[in-house]
Design a protein around this motif. Structure first.
Motif, short mmCIF file in Angstrom:
data_model
loop_
_atom_site.label_atom_id
_atom_site.label_comp_id
_atom_site.label_asym_id
_atom_site.label_seq_id
_atom_site.Cartn_x
_atom_site.Cartn_y
_atom_site.Cartn_z
N GLY A 1 -11.32 -27.60 -34.67
CA GLY A 1 -10.65 -26.22 -35.56
C GLY A 1 -11.25 -26.03 -36.52
O GLY A 1 -10.58 -25.13 -37.46
N HIS A 2 -12.31 -27.06 -36.98
CA HIS A 2 -13.24 -26.14 -38.51
C HIS A 2 -13.90 -25.15 -38.01
O HIS A 2 -15.07 -24.75 -37.64
N PRO A 3 -14.00 -24.40 -38.98
CA PRO A 3 -14.69 -23.08 -38.94
C PRO A 3 -16.30 -23.06 -39.08
O PRO A 3 -17.05 -22.34 -38.37
N ASP A 4 -16.59 -24.44 -39.65
CA ASP A 4 -18.34 -24.97 -40.34
C ASP A 4 -18.27 -25.49 -38.71
O ASP A 4 -17.72 -26.65 -38.38
N PRO A 5 -18.99 -25.42 -37.67
CA PRO A 5 -19.35 -25.88 -36.81
C PRO A 5 -19.79 -27.00 -37.00
O PRO A 5 -20.59 -28.27 -36.54
N ARG A 6 -21.40 -27.49 -38.23
CA ARG A 6 -22.15 -28.39 -38.60
C ARG A 6 -21.71 -29.84 -37.56
O ARG A 6 -20.60 -29.93 -38.47
N ALA A 7 -22.73 -30.49 -37.60
CA ALA A 7 -21.79 -31.78 -36.81
C ALA A 7 -22.01 -32.96 -38.43
O ALA A 7 -21.56 -34.14 -38.00
N GLU A 8 -22.65 -33.01 -39.03
CA GLU A 8 -22.11 -33.70 -40.44
C GLU A 8 -20.89 -34.03 -40.49
O GLU A 8 -20.32 -34.32 -41.41
N ARG A 9 -20.18 -32.65 -40.39
CA ARG A 9 -18.57 -32.60 -40.18
C ARG A 9 -18.07 -33.50 -39.80
O ARG A 9 -17.75 -33.74 -39.01
N SER A 10 -16.57 -34.22 -40.94
CA SER A 10 -15.98 -35.21 -40.21
C SER A 10 -15.16 -34.78 -38.88
O SER A 10 -14.30 -35.22 -37.73
N CYS A 11 -14.54 -33.29 -39.36
CA CYS A 11 -13.60 -32.82 -38.21
C CYS A 11 -14.67 -33.40 -36.93
O CYS A 11 -14.38 -33.74 -35.19
N ALA A 12 -16.14 -33.02 -36.83
CA ALA A 12 -17.15 -32.44 -35.43
C ALA A 12 -17.09 -33.80 -34.91
O ALA A 12 -16.97 -33.68 -33.58
N ALA A 13 -17.47 -35.11 -36.26
CA ALA A 13 -17.66 -36.34 -35.71
C ALA A 13 -16.37 -36.74 -34.67
O ALA A 13 -16.19 -37.87 -33.84
N LEU A 14 -15.21 -36.24 -35.42
CA LEU A 14 -13.50 -36.58 -34.75
C LEU A 14 -14.09 -36.14 -33.65
O LEU A 14 -12.91 -36.73 -32.84
N ALA B 1 -18.31 -45.43 -45.30
CA ALA B 1 -18.98 -45.39 -44.24
C ALA B 1 -17.35 -46.32 -43.25
O ALA B 1 -17.87 -46.39 -41.84
N GLN B 2 -17.18 -48.00 -43.70
CA GLN B 2 -15.81 -48.83 -43.19
C GLN B 2 -15.24 -48.45 -42.65
O GLN B 2 -14.60 -48.42 -41.14
N HIS B 3 -14.15 -46.80 -43.64
CA HIS B 3 -13.02 -47.12 -43.08
C HIS B 3 -13.56 -45.53 -42.71
O HIS B 3 -12.85 -45.00 -40.95
N ARG B 4 -14.65 -44.56 -42.15
CA ARG B 4 -14.97 -43.69 -41.74
C ARG B 4 -15.23 -44.07 -40.14
O ARG B 4 -14.53 -43.68 -39.15
N ALA B 5 -15.94 -45.89 -39.99
CA ALA B 5 -16.01 -45.82 -38.14
C ALA B 5 -15.20 -46.25 -38.30
O ALA B 5 -14.52 -45.80 -36.96
N GLY B 6 -13.41 -46.63 -38.70
CA GLY B 6 -12.79 -47.11 -38.21
C GLY B 6 -12.09 -46.27 -38.08
O GLY B 6 -11.16 -46.02 -36.54
N TRP B 7 -11.90 -45.42 -38.47
CA TRP B 7 -11.52 -43.64 -38.03
C TRP B 7 -11.94 -43.26 -36.66
O TRP B 7 -10.59 -42.83 -35.89
#
Length: 183
Positions: free
Chosen positions: A1-14, A165-171
């Motif tokens: 649902g993020h209008p920006d499709p770049r892979a580095e976006r948190s939404c893309a990783a999730l 980075a640790q919290h991001r990996a946890g999510w």
């Protein structure tokens, strides 16, 4: 649902983590990034211009939603609401559903179960509390609702731009474990 499709976006990783997890349970997945679709000039402030032709990628995207028995929708919270392109996308699916012969009747009449993952820049506790209070507390103004979608579970990830980075990996690990909506 993020209008920006770049892979580095948190939404893309999730989204990728969710798809990996669902596939690990043996389910088929199809992934859709709204930001990768041809811009919809046909979507004006009043919705779809019926005299416009739908692009092939948009038609494929609508077919993907129709195919799905369950959805995982990942999007950022912008100005206390979901991104306008995401809302418009589901508005159009809902409109198509109500037209006879549209081929999308299953979506609007029996809403698709969905797990939503909402990212935001500020701490998530307030939205978590409001969402759990239910529709009576939020009424029709609930900024997370999408036409044709029944939210089965909501995950709110706050301070997304500043978490470690640790919290991001946890999510990412938590989202991988989602499996099937309702579990």
């Amino acid at each position: 649902g993020h209008p920006d499709p770049r892979a580095e976006r948190s939404c893309a990783a999730l989204s990728n983590a969710s798809a990996e997890g669902v596939r690990s349970y043996g389910w088929q997945t199809r992934e859709l990034s709204l930001g990768s679709l041809t811009p919809m000039a046909a979507f004006g402030p009043d919705g779809w211009d019926e005299h416009s032709n739908m692009s092939d990628d948009r038609e494929d995207a609508f077919a993907m939603v129709q195919w799905a028995s369950q959805l995982v929708i990942v999007f950022p919270l912008w100005l206390n609401s979901r991104p306008t392109p995401l809302r418009r996308f589901f508005d159009e699916i809902d409109r198509m559903d109500h037209k006879s012969g549209s081929g999308f009747s299953a979506l609007g009449r029996s809403k698709r179960a969905a797990r939503i993952v909402v990212t935001m820049e500020f701490p998530a506790f307030a939205h978590r509390l409001l969402f759990r209070a239910g529709e009576n507390a939020l009424g029709a103004e609930n900024p997370l609702l999408l036409p044709g979608v029944r939210i089965e579970h909501a995950t709110f990830i706050g301070s997304v731009d500043t978490i470690s980075a640790q919290h991001r990996a946890g999510w990412l690990q938590a989202v991988r474990k989602f499996g099937v909506v309702g579990e």
